[in-house]
Motif scaffolding. Structure first.
Motif, short mmCIF file in Angstrom:
data_model
loop_
_atom_site.label_atom_id
_atom_site.label_comp_id
_atom_site.label_asym_id
_atom_site.label_seq_id
_atom_site.Cartn_x
_atom_site.Cartn_y
_atom_site.Cartn_z
N GLY A 238 0.78 -1.22 0.00
CA GLY A 238 0.00 0.00 0.00
C GLY A 238 0.82 1.27 0.00
N VAL A 239 2.05 1.21 -0.43
CA VAL A 239 2.89 2.42 -0.52
C VAL A 239 3.02 2.89 -1.96
N VAL B 115 -5.21 -0.60 1.35
CA VAL B 115 -3.99 0.00 1.91
C VAL B 115 -3.33 -0.93 2.91
N GLY B 116 -2.24 -0.45 3.46
CA GLY B 116 -1.46 -1.26 4.41
C GLY B 116 -0.38 -1.99 3.65
N ARG C 178 4.89 -2.60 2.93
CA ARG C 178 5.76 -1.51 3.39
C ARG C 178 5.01 -0.43 4.14
N GLY C 179 3.69 -0.52 4.21
CA GLY C 179 2.93 0.58 4.78
C GLY C 179 1.95 0.14 5.85
N GLY C 180 1.41 1.11 6.51
CA GLY C 180 0.44 0.84 7.55
C GLY C 180 1.08 0.69 8.92
N PRO C 181 0.29 0.65 9.95
CA PRO C 181 0.82 0.68 11.32
C PRO C 181 1.63 -0.55 11.70
N ALA D 21 3.51 -2.63 9.63
CA ALA D 21 4.81 -2.60 8.95
C ALA D 21 5.71 -1.56 9.58
N LYS D 22 5.15 -0.40 9.86
CA LYS D 22 5.97 0.67 10.40
C LYS D 22 6.48 0.33 11.80
#
Lengths: 533, 333
Positions: free
Chosen positions: B184-185, B237-238, B241-244, B246-247
């Motif tokens: 989702g990036v 999304v998510g 590489r993205g979203g809470p 992964a981060k």
């Protein structure tokens, strides 16, 4: 694992809360249930109670299904596991001793028997310092082997001014623990329900070499505040050791509550502040730091608490004049990342506020919760983690000042509120900064809504997605552990309304999670759950 | 055997072998010829169907297609007869050029000698190909599968290609012009049609006849699918590489206390662009995001909990590649 809901007494409610925490953790609880007699006239949702003289806390059951509405029960679950044990039912003086404070009430404990909690009692002395009458207080201890029944030895456990006297012995009458078959339940809309249950030890000890339970902490002009230390149970690893002190603070308004602590080991001959590696180091309730849960003075206070042999956590609801707050605590081990071995000790000690001056119904930035973990930057606490490699207690928090999540000055906090900075300019720059979180850096001081709001899952079940509260440290790339049985959820239901701030529970894959707000927050992202048994 | 690795000498060779492997693991090869392979499977939660299509005369980029069903022979991939997701270059007749395949969702397999990894786990067919351009290895990833869903919403099947632009100076791993697995990036002008797609129905604000979501990070309204009557797609999304999640976890290499590292689940969400509501849809099964700092970057296998996991770079482990960004695949015997 055991869960318990209820309310404290209206007199010295913080003392009663402390007593109930100890009773739950040091007793046996109901672990499983089957229907022995279905009864008649019940409805789904009925809460039924089992009361027994050996129970410091009643067990409660929820009717999950009936064969007719109303009708016989076809499915039932344990809502509260209760707290049961062989206990001391009553005492009489055998020999009154001598030298005790005259014309006073002194706190005592029995000194023998195999037990997880001492029997505590009060002794009333005459003008000569001889004990003339005794009475069991709280629950009468928790025993697996009875104490001496005739002429049992005793020891002073409070108040702090009771420093002389010896020789008191008592004769003991015991109450045997409840049976487990065909237990008659009361309450609900029907009658006749009976259950068969199993009893399991919750796994903590507050006696012998593993702890103590006293009424000798002197603070703010009171000489009988409670001080308790308990040791948990872990097979093949370090055990958690946790402590508590009750306190009262007066600044115009009187504030009361419980201080939560952690330590490496316990020496029962020492006071809490002298225990090995205790956090906070002074173990003295203060306005400058520590981990506390405030409670309204002398008010029957609803509570919920859950305990496993490794950890305990809970929440109280302060129905205040200014505002309502739900304040929480967590003590003991987390679920360590990647291994079931507890050595070294991944222990946590968390309250909801870092000052005893913060009133129970104050809310605002001064109070938070075990999931949100927002702290006031001018004080230490109230969220601590014992770093296993060094043994030092470190603060963890997700936000400070007025905004959260704040990642500029935090190094350790709990997902999902903790928003760690991503690596920049090196080979670990492999996830995207600036991508969405559940909170999108909302300002804590305004309680702003998240720009993206998590909703229940699409589909027929409309599940609340539960997220394990997980402690991470960004500077050392550590995923430390999860808070056992604690989850973050978004409190927004599929229809757009918020879940009830009290008495809400959600079911996820057969597990029941009890939902709470954090302090006095009202945003959809300000809920968390504790798993029921 | 649900795992196979060997060398292949051409793109045709890769897909010839993939066909055999897929059929042996419960997939149906609906059509196979010199320039295309259609695969499908009736999964536990959804039917997974897709296709791979390339210019057999000048093979380089392979178009990746996500269908709801096999629409029959003599119909090119990506056509509405297959109820197509809208990504991957298509035309009604003839074969597109290699450059046309490269202009939409594809995977670049342009070497004569490649090592492939075929991984079949239940309803998922993951492929990774290690290419051997002169002196430097590069990795690609593409696949078909079905999410481990968090509820019984209709859908779950997905397809993804591979897109990687190397800056040569670092930060390649987080470029919004890149995409691996469900990611989702990915964002930016023209990037939507390289994204992974997901079969979704009945989500908030989704058109009644909507069938697909596109996994990317832009806030712009997604384009349409390629049904007989095209419908707007949903924003998913998510991801990798993205979203809470992964981060919070995926950047960590190892635990200083016990030397362990997280294999981070790839969580997928639906974002309603009008209401800004977020819905958790599920996770990719048996594949995780992983930091390969302490691994060779040449393909390592680790074992824990009785399972073997294959760790591969998302592109290439070094500063001009994808740095320490990696994918972990669970291997099923």
């Amino acid at each position: 694992m055991t869960f318990q809901s209820g309310a404290t007494s209206a007199t010295r409610s913080h003392h009663d809360m402390m007593a109930k925490i100890t009773q739950q953790k040091t007793s046996q609880h109901f672990e499983s249930v089957v229907i022995a007699a279905a009864g008649a006239g019940y409805n789904v949702g009925n809460i039924l109670t089992y009361t027994h003289a050996s129970g410091a806390l009643d067990a409660k059951f929820e009717v999950m299904a009936v064969s007719a509405t109303p009708g016989p029960i076809t499915d039932i679950r344990i809502e509260s596991g209760g707290a049961f044990s062989d206990r001391v039912a009553s005492l009489v003086v055998n020999a009154g001793g001598t030298g005790y404070p005259a014309s006073s009430t002194v706190f005592f404990r029995l000194t023998d028997g195999t037990r997880t909690q001492d029997c505590k009692f009060t002794g009333t002395t005459n003008g000569s310092g001889v004990v003339t009458a005794v009475a069991v207080i709280e629950s009468g201890g928790a025993y697996t082997v009875d104490p001496t029944l005739v002429g049992a030895a005793t020891a002073i456990i409070g108040p702090s001014t009771a420093t002389t006297g010896s020789g008191l012995t008592v004769d003991v009458t015991m109450q045997t623990i409840t049976g487990t078959a065909s237990l008659a339940l009361t309450g609900g809309d029907g009658a006749g329900a009976q259950v068969n249950v199993s009893l399991v030890a919750t796994g903590w000890t507050s006696s012998g070499n593993d702890g103590y339970d006293r009424h000798d902490f002197s603070f703010n002009g009171l000489d009988d505040e409670k001080e308790v230390v308990m040791t948990g149970t872990v097979i093949g690893g370090d055990v958690p050791v946790v402590g508590y002190r009750t306190w009262t603070h007066t600044s115009g308004v009187t504030n009361t509550g419980i201080m939560v602590t952690g330590m490496d080991t316990v020496n029962p001959s020492l006071s809490l502040d002298l225990q090995a590696n205790v956090i906070p180091s002074s173990a003295t309730p203060a306005t400058t730091g520590g981990a506390y849960v405030s409670m309204l003075e002398d008010t029957a206070t609803p509570f919920w608490m859950q305990a496993t042999p490794r950890s305990s956590k809970g929440a109280v609801f302060n129905d205040g004049v200014a505002t309502d707050t739900t304040l929480s605590w967590y003590q003991g081990l987390g679920n360590p990342f990647g291994t079931a071995i507890e050595t070294p000790l991944p222990q946590m000690c968390m309250g909801s506020q870092s000052s005893i001056a913060v009133l129970a119904d104050q809310g605002g930035l001064d109070q938070s919760g075990i999931c949100e973990q927002f702290r006031i930057s001018t004080r230490t606490g109230p969220f601590y983690y014992r770093e296993p490699l060094t043994g030092s207690w470190q603060q963890c928090f997700t936000g400070s000042g007025t905004a959260f999540p704040v990642n500029a000055n935090t190094t350790r906090g709990c997902f999902p509120f903790f928003d760690p900075p991503v690596a920049v300019g090196n080979d670990d720059e492999i996830v995207a900064n600036g991508n969405f979180t559940f909170f999108n850096s909302v300002g804590r001081n305004t309680g702003a809504a998240a720009t993206l709001e998590l909703r229940p899952t699409p589909g027929t079940n409309q599940r609340f997605k539960e997220w394990p509260v997980t402690l991470i440290r960004d500077t050392e790339e550590d995923v430390h552990c999860e808070l056992e049985s604690v989850f973050w959820i978004s409190g927004r239901k599929f229809d757009g309304t918020l879940i009830d701030a009290l008495d809400s529970f959600i079911t996820v894959s057969g597990r029941v999670l009890r939902a709470f707000r954090q302090s006095n927050r009202t945003e959809a992202y300000s809920f968390f759950c504790i798993e029921e048994a | 055997m649900a795992f196979e690795t060997a060398t292949a000498t051409s793109i045709g060779d890769v897909f010839t072998r993939l066909r055999v492997f897929a059929v042996a693991n419960g997939w149906t090869a609906d059509e196979f010829s010199a320039d295309r392979l259609f695969l499908s499977r009736v999964g536990t939660d959804d039917t997974i169907a897709g296709a791979y299509w390339w210019d057999s005369g000048a093979p380089d980029s392979v178009g990746i297609y996500h269908h709801l069903a096999y629409g029959g022979p003599a119909v090119n991939p990506g056509q509405s007869a297959h109820v197509d997701s809208g990504n991957g270059f298509t035309q009604a007749s003839g074969t597109p050029s290699d450059a046309q395949f490269a202009s939409s969702r594809n995977v670049n397999l342009n070497e004569l000698s490649m090592r492939y990894y075929f991984i079949a786990n239940g309803d998922n067919l993951y492929v990774s190909v290690e290419r051997f351009p002169t002196g430097v290895n590069q990795w690609t990833h593409f696949g078909l599968g079905s999410l481990e869903k968090s509820d019984d919403w209709t859908g779950g099947a997905f397809a993804y290609g591979w897109k990687f632009t190397s800056t040569g100076t670092g930060q390649s791993a987080i470029l919004p012009e890149n995409s691996q697995v469900l990611d989702g990036v990915l964002s930016g002008a023209g990037m939507e049609f390289f994204a992974a797609t997901l079969h979704v129905e009945g989500l908030e604000e989704q058109p009644v006849n909507g069938k697909f979501g596109v996994v990317w990070g832009s806030n712009a309204a997604p384009g349409s699918d390629r049904q007989a009557t095209p419908e707007v797609r949903e924003q998913i999304v998510g991801g990798f590489r993205g979203g809470p999640v992964a981060k919070a976890f995926a950047q960590y290499a190892s635990d200083s206390e016990k030397g362990l590292l997280p294999l981070t689940p790839i969580h997928i969400f639906h974002r309603s662009t009008t209401s800004n509501h977020l819905y958790h849809l599920g996770t990719m099964k048996d594949v995780r995001a992983v930091n390969i700092k302490n691994f060779s970057g040449a393909g390592d296998t680790i074992t824990f909990g009785g399972d073997d996991w294959l760790l591969l770079p998302s592109y290439r482990k070094n500063n001009s590649g994808s740095r320490n960004q990696g994918l972990a695949y669970r291997l099923v015997p």
